[in-house]
Design a protein around this motif. Structure first.
Motif, PDB file in Angstrom:
ATOM      1  N   ARG A   1      41.447 -63.492 -35.510  1.00 41.36           N
ATOM      2  CA  ARG A   1      42.868 -63.248 -35.215  1.00 41.36           C
ATOM      3  C   ARG A   1      43.130 -61.769 -34.930  1.00 41.36           C
ATOM      4  NH1 ARG A   1      46.683 -66.919 -36.481  1.00 41.36           N
ATOM      5  NH2 ARG A   1      48.028 -65.340 -37.363  1.00 41.36           N
TER       6      ARG A   1
ATOM      7  N   LEU B   1      46.599 -61.292 -33.103  1.00 38.66           N
ATOM      8  CA  LEU B   1      47.560 -62.057 -33.901  1.00 38.66           C
ATOM      9  C   LEU B   1      47.700 -61.493 -35.308  1.00 38.66           C
ATOM     10  CD1 LEU B   1      46.497 -65.605 -32.697  1.00 38.66           C
ATOM     11  CD2 LEU B   1      48.547 -64.366 -32.061  1.00 38.66           C
TER      12      LEU B   1
ATOM     13  N   SER C   1      42.086 -65.114 -25.260  1.00 37.88           N
ATOM     14  CA  SER C   1      42.821 -66.357 -25.415  1.00 37.88           C
ATOM     15  C   SER C   1      42.203 -67.166 -26.535  1.00 37.88           C
ATOM     16  CB  SER C   1      42.815 -67.144 -24.116  1.00 37.88           C
ATOM     17  OG  SER C   1      43.683 -68.232 -24.258  1.00 37.88           O
ATOM     18  N   MET C   2      43.066 -67.726 -27.337  1.00 36.58           N
ATOM     19  CA  MET C   2      42.611 -68.411 -28.550  1.00 36.58           C
ATOM     20  C   MET C   2      42.767 -69.920 -28.420  1.00 36.58           C
ATOM     21  SD  MET C   2      42.211 -67.809 -32.191  1.00 36.58           S
ATOM     22  CE  MET C   2      43.317 -66.589 -32.840  1.00 36.58           C
TER      23      MET C   2
ATOM     24  N   PHE D   1      43.168 -72.859 -30.891  1.00 41.67           N
ATOM     25  CA  PHE D   1      43.505 -72.964 -32.305  1.00 41.67           C
ATOM     26  C   PHE D   1      42.879 -74.205 -32.935  1.00 41.67           C
ATOM     27  CE2 PHE D   1      46.656 -70.233 -30.522  1.00 41.67           C
ATOM     28  CZ  PHE D   1      47.029 -69.374 -31.543  1.00 41.67           C
TER      29      PHE D   1
ATOM     30  N   SER E   1      44.430 -76.213 -34.815  1.00 46.78           N
ATOM     31  CA  SER E   1      45.406 -77.304 -34.654  1.00 46.78           C
ATOM     32  C   SER E   1      45.685 -77.574 -33.171  1.00 46.78           C
ATOM     33  CB  SER E   1      46.714 -76.926 -35.339  1.00 46.78           C
ATOM     34  OG  SER E   1      47.301 -75.811 -34.672  1.00 46.78           O
TER      35      SER E   1
ATOM     36  N   ALA F   1      47.558 -76.503 -31.148  1.00 42.35           N
ATOM     37  CA  ALA F   1      48.835 -75.831 -30.876  1.00 42.35           C
ATOM     38  C   ALA F   1      49.322 -76.037 -29.443  1.00 42.35           C
ATOM     39  CB  ALA F   1      48.735 -74.326 -31.197  1.00 42.35           C
ATOM     40  N   LEU F   2      49.221 -77.263 -28.947  1.00 42.90           N
ATOM     41  CA  LEU F   2      49.774 -77.545 -27.612  1.00 42.90           C
ATOM     42  C   LEU F   2      51.295 -77.536 -27.702  1.00 42.90           C
ATOM     43  CD1 LEU F   2      47.401 -80.436 -26.500  1.00 42.90           C
ATOM     44  CD2 LEU F   2      47.248 -77.999 -25.969  1.00 42.90           C
ATOM     45  N   PHE F   3      51.952 -77.133 -26.615  1.00 38.57           N
ATOM     46  CA  PHE F   3      53.415 -77.099 -26.627  1.00 38.57           C
ATOM     47  C   PHE F   3      53.928 -78.527 -26.507  1.00 38.57           C
ATOM     48  CE2 PHE F   3      52.193 -73.095 -24.282  1.00 38.57           C
ATOM     49  CZ  PHE F   3      52.216 -72.314 -25.424  1.00 38.57           C
ATOM     50  N   PRO F   4      54.628 -79.015 -27.528  1.00 39.68           N
ATOM     51  CA  PRO F   4      54.986 -80.438 -27.534  1.00 39.68           C
ATOM     52  C   PRO F   4      56.030 -80.811 -26.486  1.00 39.68           C
ATOM     53  CG  PRO F   4      55.932 -79.312 -29.451  1.00 39.68           C
ATOM     54  CD  PRO F   4      55.052 -78.313 -28.751  1.00 39.68           C
ATOM     55  N   HIS F   5      56.791 -79.821 -25.980  1.00 45.85           N
ATOM     56  CA  HIS F   5      57.859 -80.154 -25.040  1.00 45.85           C
ATOM     57  C   HIS F   5      57.445 -79.960 -23.596  1.00 45.85           C
ATOM     58  CE1 HIS F   5      60.432 -80.615 -28.439  1.00 45.85           C
ATOM     59  NE2 HIS F   5      60.010 -79.451 -28.892  1.00 45.85           N
TER      60      HIS F   5
ATOM     61  N   ARG G   1      43.795 -74.796 -21.242  1.00 43.35           N
ATOM     62  CA  ARG G   1      44.941 -73.884 -21.270  1.00 43.35           C
ATOM     63  C   ARG G   1      44.468 -72.446 -21.490  1.00 43.35           C
ATOM     64  NH1 ARG G   1      49.445 -74.416 -25.934  1.00 43.35           N
ATOM     65  NH2 ARG G   1      47.700 -73.652 -27.151  1.00 43.35           N
ATOM     66  N   SER G   2      43.498 -72.294 -22.398  1.00 43.53           N
ATOM     67  CA  SER G   2      43.001 -70.947 -22.673  1.00 43.53           C
ATOM     68  C   SER G   2      42.150 -70.408 -21.527  1.00 43.53           C
ATOM     69  CB  SER G   2      42.178 -70.953 -23.959  1.00 43.53           C
ATOM     70  OG  SER G   2      43.038 -71.024 -25.062  1.00 43.53           O
TER      71      SER G   2
ATOM     72  N   ASP H   1      55.369 -76.074 -35.651  1.00 38.53           N
ATOM     73  CA  ASP H   1      54.045 -75.529 -35.925  1.00 38.53           C
ATOM     74  C   ASP H   1      54.012 -74.076 -35.419  1.00 38.53           C
ATOM     75  OD1 ASP H   1      51.394 -74.981 -36.167  1.00 38.53           O
ATOM     76  OD2 ASP H   1      50.696 -76.536 -34.760  1.00 38.53           O
TER      77      ASP H   1
ATOM     78  N   ASP I   1      51.695 -72.079 -35.045  1.00 33.43           N
ATOM     79  CA  ASP I   1      50.599 -71.846 -34.101  1.00 33.43           C
ATOM     80  C   ASP I   1      51.064 -71.917 -32.649  1.00 33.43           C
ATOM     81  OD1 ASP I   1      48.835 -71.540 -36.123  1.00 33.43           O
ATOM     82  OD2 ASP I   1      47.798 -73.451 -35.844  1.00 33.43           O
ATOM     83  N   THR I   2      52.047 -72.791 -32.361  1.00 35.55           N
ATOM     84  CA  THR I   2      52.466 -72.930 -30.961  1.00 35.55           C
ATOM     85  C   THR I   2      53.135 -71.642 -30.476  1.00 35.55           C
ATOM     86  OG1 THR I   2      54.544 -73.954 -31.642  1.00 35.55           O
ATOM     87  CG2 THR I   2      52.747 -75.434 -31.042  1.00 35.55           C
TER      88      THR I   2
ATOM     89  N   GLU J   1      52.411 -68.639 -31.669  1.00 38.04           N
ATOM     90  CA  GLU J   1      51.302 -67.696 -31.513  1.00 38.04           C
ATOM     91  C   GLU J   1      50.534 -67.983 -30.233  1.00 38.04           C
ATOM     92  OE1 GLU J   1      48.941 -67.733 -35.125  1.00 38.04           O
ATOM     93  OE2 GLU J   1      50.057 -65.942 -35.741  1.00 38.04           O
ATOM     94  N   ALA J   2      50.360 -69.265 -29.925  1.00 35.66           N
ATOM     95  CA  ALA J   2      49.645 -69.635 -28.703  1.00 35.66           C
ATOM     96  C   ALA J   2      50.386 -69.102 -27.483  1.00 35.66           C
ATOM     97  CB  ALA J   2      49.479 -71.151 -28.623  1.00 35.66           C
TER      98      ALA J   2
ATOM     99  N   ASP K   1      49.826 -65.457 -27.303  1.00 31.91           N
ATOM    100  CA  ASP K   1      48.435 -65.233 -26.940  1.00 31.91           C
ATOM    101  C   ASP K   1      48.226 -65.435 -25.444  1.00 31.91           C
ATOM    102  OD1 ASP K   1      45.716 -64.781 -27.777  1.00 31.91           O
ATOM    103  OD2 ASP K   1      45.362 -66.880 -27.270  1.00 31.91           O
ATOM    104  N   LEU K   2      49.024 -66.342 -24.853  1.00 32.42           N
ATOM    105  CA  LEU K   2      48.880 -66.631 -23.420  1.00 32.42           C
ATOM    106  C   LEU K   2      49.756 -65.722 -22.564  1.00 32.42           C
ATOM    107  CD1 LEU K   2      48.797 -70.492 -23.722  1.00 32.42           C
ATOM    108  CD2 LEU K   2      46.937 -69.072 -22.879  1.00 32.42           C
TER     109      LEU K   2
ATOM    110  N   PRO L   1      63.144 -74.925 -27.233  1.00 33.08           N
ATOM    111  CA  PRO L   1      62.940 -76.358 -26.961  1.00 33.08           C
ATOM    112  C   PRO L   1      62.682 -77.163 -28.231  1.00 33.08           C
ATOM    113  CG  PRO L   1      61.621 -75.042 -25.463  1.00 33.08           C
ATOM    114  CD  PRO L   1      62.215 -74.089 -26.452  1.00 33.08           C
TER     115      PRO L   1
ATOM    116  N   ILE M   1      65.820 -82.010 -22.875  1.00 32.76           N
ATOM    117  CA  ILE M   1      64.610 -82.168 -23.691  1.00 32.76           C
ATOM    118  C   ILE M   1      63.530 -82.853 -22.868  1.00 32.76           C
ATOM    119  CG2 ILE M   1      63.580 -83.379 -25.667  1.00 32.76           C
ATOM    120  CD1 ILE M   1      66.244 -82.984 -27.098  1.00 32.76           C
TER     121      ILE M   1
ATOM    122  N   VAL N   1      60.247 -82.255 -18.484  1.00 35.99           N
ATOM    123  CA  VAL N   1      58.885 -81.746 -18.583  1.00 35.99           C
ATOM    124  C   VAL N   1      58.318 -81.350 -17.226  1.00 35.99           C
ATOM    125  CG1 VAL N   1      58.172 -82.794 -20.743  1.00 35.99           C
ATOM    126  CG2 VAL N   1      58.109 -84.134 -18.649  1.00 35.99           C
TER     127      VAL N   1
END
Lengths: 375, 299
Positions: A47, A52, A78-79, A81, A83, A85-89, A146-147, B191, B193-194, B196-197, B200-201, B215, B293, B296
């Motif tokens: 990290r 991070l 680029s990390m 993770f 988990s 950590a995909l963006f759910p939306h 993605r990374s 989460d 992490d999202t 941070e991701a 990170d990107l 969102p 929402i 996408v």
């Protein structure tokens, strides 16, 4: 592609020191595994590499440039993770295109490049899917794509395979290797699984207590561990307490808990008589035969030996292999055989266990390897 | 922590569109039937009666009451002001609540408990007391003016309350805890992490907030908006205690019709017209949020 240098890196959380003056060099295009037990500071190190976490002290250089104080969005790392950590939306395609969008790449181009990346990880048909509908292995691939889409100088992987089942994990290890070969990017992969590290790595850095204990090619680290910690961590082995009975020209003679003196050719050894030792008898180096088959049999005390006799006390079936425990003078020793090997032993059998003295490893009381490198 | 798990529970509830717990709702439904549906029907009937010179109403079956409400220029102004107050108070409350919820989400230990407890605490006091408490603070000879004049920012007192400023402050203060409850409960399931991701990107802090946090909080923001808006359009306590005569909402006028002017049919008709209007607006807000929402395809 870039090299990475961590120098005297330190991270403290209050009283807790997670990373304690760590030095590490990763070559351009190398796949390095940071291996260690949980809590050894490997994820914290990763990290800090990604920005991070901010180091308490020390420096991070990527491709020779100091980046210690750069926030993650300015570093070209680029990390992936644990988990994922995909963006759910966002759809799978949007997830993969996200980094390019942040870089200001135009809409058409980023979609095209995201689709190419999805092809690399064989997820093209899921481009429009909702990431929440994917399986663990699929999410892992999307996170990887993605990374990789931003073409990072260094790809950081924080135990991304640990949430997958064994078979999928092994398959992904091979794929990760192939992807690494294809993209020629520097990978730093954190794992606590030594098999994963052996499968993947160009070199392995083993961490303990916030420091790197040993670094080298997988084979080299396994064959030539610097400490008892490494020896224990890299595989199952028999550790036997002993004391130095005498120091000889090419090593030591150890008085072991087996009630027998055993010669260990450690080379130039910085030990003295009566020093405490731990000997490692790796199960794969032991030769075992029925005592009745072997000539001689009984061990003679006060004379160094390369074979011991004992009784089988336990037999454990472990799927493809069988593990046998032998009681030798009250001390337990185990060895393994493939299922279907010529010799089958059962509980109560008396066997003779023998080895080549050069296959033994000796460690001092504080865990240092005796006479490493002095062959 | 008890408050945290309560928020998390509420968050999952709001996020999931689970209809399997109908049985659990039954006692509430019975209560609502008795104390909402029945009085509501009485109100509908009342709105169809005729206005009377002597007494609150005269039995009848006419739409005169609706006609008189819809024709009144004064009522148009009141409704316009009510909606204006609703939009202003809701915008401020929801924005503040979003940042407050994010701060509470990011905080740990004592600071997190403090932030969450501060939200629960005002809910333990009655609305009238809370609103009234703002008066000595905002009055021309109040604390805020003393401070401003003390540090020389103004030479003469500013009329914060009674007035529009006081009304908005009071109304935001009333709805703010509910807006935080709705948003924090959804955000607490996010989460980290999202975020941070995203950084990170290559997403900056504000960008990652917009791309990931907002969102994620959207279902909570929708609920917070509807609750704040419905309550603020129908505001009564804040404008009557912190407003001047110009800050009259339709709710205050209905009270006047019912209790002072004794024109029950007009009061009932006005109530029902506003209820219908608010229902349409609330549905439109929910529709707006749930629509975005699902968006996408914004690659």
């Amino acid at each position: 592609m870039a090299s990475v240098t961590l120098s005297d890196l330190r991270k403290e959380y209050g009283d807790l020191t997670a990373v304690d003056g760590l030095d590490l060099d990763v070559d351009d295009g190398e796949l390095l595994c940071l291996l260690g037990p949980s809590g050894c500071g490997k994820s914290t190190t990763l990290r800090m590499l990604g920005g991070l976490e901010t180091p308490t002290d020390g420096d991070v250089h990527i491709d020779g440039e100091p980046v210690t104080d750069q926030p993650p969005y300015e570093r070209n790392t680029s990390m992936v993770f644990q988990s994922w950590a995909l963006f759910p939306h966002k759809s799978v395609l949007e997830n993969v295109a996200f980094g390019l969008k942040m870089d200001g790449v135009g809409s058409d181009e980023r979609e095209e490049r995201a689709r190419e990346m999805l092809e690399v990880v064989e997820m093209s048909e899921f481009a429009e899917s909702d990431p929440e509908d994917l399986s663990g292995g699929q999410k892992q691939r999307v996170a990887l794509a993605r990374s990789l889409a931003i073409e990072p100088d260094v790809l950081l992987l924080d135990e991304p395979l640990s949430n997958l089942d064994k078979r999928l994990r092994e398959q992904m290890q091979l794929e990760l290797r192939n992807i690494h070969d294809a993209v020629e990017t520097t990978f730093v992969h954190v794992t606590h699984d030594q098999n994963e590290a052996f499968t993947l790595a160009d070199s392995i850095a083993i961490m303990n207590n916030g420091q790197i204990e040993q670094i080298g090619a997988p084979r080299e680290v396994y064959d030539d561990p610097v400490s008892l910690f490494i020896e224990e961590f890299l595989g199952d082995t028999n550790l036997v307490d002993a004391t130095v009975a005498s120091v000889t020209d090419d090593g030591v003679v150890a008085d072991t808990a087996f009630d027998a003196e055993i010669e260990v050719p450690t080379g130039d050894a910085a030990v003295a008589e009566d020093d405490a030792l731990t000997l490692s008898f790796r199960p794969e180096e032991l030769d075992v035969a029925r005592a009745s088959d072997a000539d001689g049999g009984a061990t003679v005390e006060s004379e160094p030996t390369t074979a011991l006799t004992g009784d089988i006390t336990d037999v454990l079936y472990r799927g493809s292999s069988v593990r046998f425990y032998v009681d030798i003078a009250g001390e337990s020793l185990f060895f393994e055989q493939s299922v279907g090997a010529d010799t089958e032993f059962s509980v109560g059998d008396t066997v003779e266990v023998s080895w080549h003295p050069s296959d033994l490893l000796a460690f001092t009381g504080d865990g240092e390897r005796v006479g490493r490198g002095g062959e | 922590m008890a408050t945290e798990s309560m928020f998390a529970w509420l968050g999952r509830r709001i996020k999931s569109q689970d209809t399997g717990s109908v049985m659990l709702v039954a006692p509430l439904a019975a209560f609502e039937l008795l104390f909402f549906v029945v009085p509501f029907l009485i109100l509908v009937r009342m709105s169809l009666n005729e206005s009377a010179q002597a007494g609150p109403y005269e039995s009848g079956l006419t739409l005169d009451a609706y006609r008189s409400v819809l024709d009144s220029g004064l009522y148009h102004d009141l409704v316009f002001f009510s909606f204006k107050l609703g939009v202003i108070a809701t915008t401020i409350a929801v924005l503040l609540a979003l940042f407050y919820s994010y701060a509470a989400y990011r905080a740990t230990g004592f600071r997190k408990s403090l932030l969450l407890f501060s939200i629960i605490l005002p809910l333990l006091t009655t609305l009238v007391v809370k609103t009234y408490a703002w008066r000595p603070l905002l009055a021309p000879n109040g604390v805020l003016n003393d401070v401003l004049m003390g540090i020389g920012l103004t030479s003469s007192p500013i009329q914060f309350a009674p007035g529009m400023f006081g009304t908005v402050v009071g109304q935001v203060y009333i709805v703010f805890p509910y807006a935080v409850l709705a948003i924090y409960s959804v955000l607490s399931t996010m989460d980290w992490d999202t975020v941070e991701a995203a950084r990170d990107l290559g997403a900056s802090r504000p960008r990652s907030f917009l791309e990931v946090v907002v969102p994620e909080a959207l279902p909570g923001i929708a609920v917070a908006t509807v609750v704040s808006f419905a309550w603020s359009v129908g505001a009564y306590a804040a404008p009557s205690q912190l407003g001047s005569g110009q800050q009259t909402t339709f709710a205050m006028e209905i009270e006047n019709l019912m209790l002072t002017a004794f024109d029950w049919p007009a009061g009932a008709a006005f109530s029902l017209l506003m209820l219908g209007g608010m229902l349409v607006v609330s549905l439109a807000i929910m529709r707006l949020f749930t629509g975005s929402i699902g968006g996408v395809q914004d690659v």
